[in-house]
Design a protein around this motif. Sequence first.
Motif, PDB file in Angstrom:
ATOM      1  N   ASP A 150       0.831  -1.207   0.000  1.00 39.47           N
ATOM      2  CA  ASP A 150       0.000   0.000   0.000  1.00 39.47           C
ATOM      3  C   ASP A 150       0.861   1.251   0.000  1.00 39.47           C
ATOM      4  N   GLY A 169      -5.204  -3.487  -3.828  1.00 44.15           N
ATOM      5  CA  GLY A 169      -6.318  -4.317  -3.392  1.00 44.15           C
ATOM      6  C   GLY A 169      -6.307  -5.684  -4.047  1.00 44.15           C
ATOM      7  N   LEU A 176      -5.668  -8.697  -1.124  1.00 48.26           N
ATOM      8  CA  LEU A 176      -6.870  -9.340  -0.596  1.00 48.26           C
ATOM      9  C   LEU A 176      -6.965 -10.831  -0.946  1.00 48.26           C
ATOM     10  N   CYS A 198     -12.469 -13.053  -9.035  1.00 51.57           N
ATOM     11  CA  CYS A 198     -12.983 -11.756  -8.595  1.00 51.57           C
ATOM     12  C   CYS A 198     -12.995 -10.752  -9.739  1.00 51.57           C
ATOM     13  N   VAL A 257     -12.149  -4.694  -6.261  1.00 56.39           N
ATOM     14  CA  VAL A 257     -11.636  -4.670  -4.893  1.00 56.39           C
ATOM     15  C   VAL A 257     -12.735  -5.041  -3.899  1.00 56.39           C
ATOM     16  N   LEU A 258     -13.967  -4.598  -4.156  1.00 55.40           N
ATOM     17  CA  LEU A 258     -15.080  -4.971  -3.279  1.00 55.40           C
ATOM     18  C   LEU A 258     -15.345  -6.477  -3.316  1.00 55.40           C
ATOM     19  N   THR A 259     -15.276  -7.076  -4.494  1.00 53.16           N
ATOM     20  CA  THR A 259     -15.473  -8.522  -4.607  1.00 53.16           C
ATOM     21  C   THR A 259     -14.361  -9.272  -3.883  1.00 53.16           C
ATOM     22  N   ALA A 260     -13.131  -8.794  -4.038  1.00 47.45           N
ATOM     23  CA  ALA A 260     -12.019  -9.409  -3.312  1.00 47.45           C
ATOM     24  C   ALA A 260     -12.168  -9.221  -1.803  1.00 47.45           C
ATOM     25  N   SER A 261     -12.720  -8.087  -1.380  1.00 48.60           N
ATOM     26  CA  SER A 261     -12.965  -7.854   0.050  1.00 48.60           C
ATOM     27  C   SER A 261     -14.015  -8.818   0.574  1.00 48.60           C
ATOM     28  N   ALA A 262     -15.057  -9.073  -0.225  1.00 49.11           N
ATOM     29  CA  ALA A 262     -16.079 -10.041   0.181  1.00 49.11           C
ATOM     30  C   ALA A 262     -15.469 -11.430   0.335  1.00 49.11           C
ATOM     31  N   PHE A 266     -12.379 -12.008   1.118  1.00 51.18           N
ATOM     32  CA  PHE A 266     -11.561 -11.946   2.336  1.00 51.18           C
ATOM     33  C   PHE A 266     -12.413 -12.150   3.588  1.00 51.18           C
ATOM     34  N   PHE A 267     -13.535 -11.447   3.700  1.00 52.59           N
ATOM     35  CA  PHE A 267     -14.389 -11.590   4.880  1.00 52.59           C
ATOM     36  C   PHE A 267     -14.960 -13.002   4.984  1.00 52.59           C
TER      37      PHE A 267
END
Length: 284
Positions: free
Chosen positions: A47, A209, A213, A239, A257-262, A264-265
Motif C-alpha cells: 500500500d 487491493g 486481498l 474476482c 476490490v469490493l469482490t475481493a474484500s467479500a 476476504f471476509f
Amino acid sequence: MIWHLFFQPFIEYGFMRRALAVCLALSVSTTALGVFLQLRRMSLMGDALSHAILPGVAVGYLLSGMSLLAMSCGGFIAGILVALVAGFVSRRTPLKEDASFAGFYLGSLALGVTLVSLRGSNVDLLHLLFGSILAVDIDSAWFVAGVCAFTLLILAIFYRGLVTEAFDTAWLQVNARWLPALLHGLFLALLVLNLVAGFQVLGTLMAVGLMMLPAVAARCWARTLPGMLLFAGASGACCAWLSLSWSASLPAGPAIVLTASALFFFSVLCGSRSRLAASLRAHF
C-alpha cells in the motif's frame, strides 16, 4: 441469463476482452507478490509503495501528458527511490522500516496529487488515482502482459531464494552475506513494477487491493505455499471476471476490490484455517 451476464459481454465487445485479459494477467502476478509480502510480514508495504509511485507518474504526466511510457518510467523510478530512501533511513535512525515508509508514502501521495492538479483536471486526477480499466488500450494491455510474464519468470528462477529469505534470512547471511540484500532489492523492484502496471488498470489507490486481498484470503484456506499461490491467483482471477461482468451497473475498478474484500471476509469467517464463525458460535 448466466450466459448473457457472464460470457456474452466478453464475446461481443473488444474493450471487455482487453479488460479481462489485463485483469487475469495482474491476478496471476500481483497475488503471488502479495503472498510473499504476507510471508515477510510486509503486507502494508504494498500500500505504501502504491502511493509512492504517484509523484513519478505525475511528473511523467506533466512532461508528456497521458503517455504510458513516461508515466510508467516515472512511477518506477519514484517507487524505487522511496523504497531505497526508506530503507536507508530505517538503518541509520531509530525508526522501523514501516514507520519510515509511512512518512515517505504520505508525503509522496500529497506531492503527486499536487503535481497533477497543477496542470490536469479532476478527471485526470481520478484516472490516475482510480484507473480506467474499461478504457485499457492495446499498448497498455501488452505492457501489463509483459510485466506479468517477466514477474512470473523471475519468481520461478529465484523461488527457492525468495522463500528462504522470507523464512530464514540468517541462514542466507551465513552462506552469502550479500544474497539477502540482493533478493530483497529484486523483490522490491518486482513489487514496484507490478504496481506501475496495476495503476494503468486500477489506479494507484486500488492496485494494491487486487494484490493483497486474495493473498490474505488464501492464508485462511491453504496450508502450503504452492497452495496459497494457486488459491490466490485463481481467486483473484475469479474476482476480476465477476466484477467485470457487473461493470454495466458498477464502476469496474472498485467492484474488483469490493469482490475481493467479500472473499476476504468470507475466508476469515469460514476458511478451513480460520473458522472464526465456528469459534464464535462455540464461544456464545
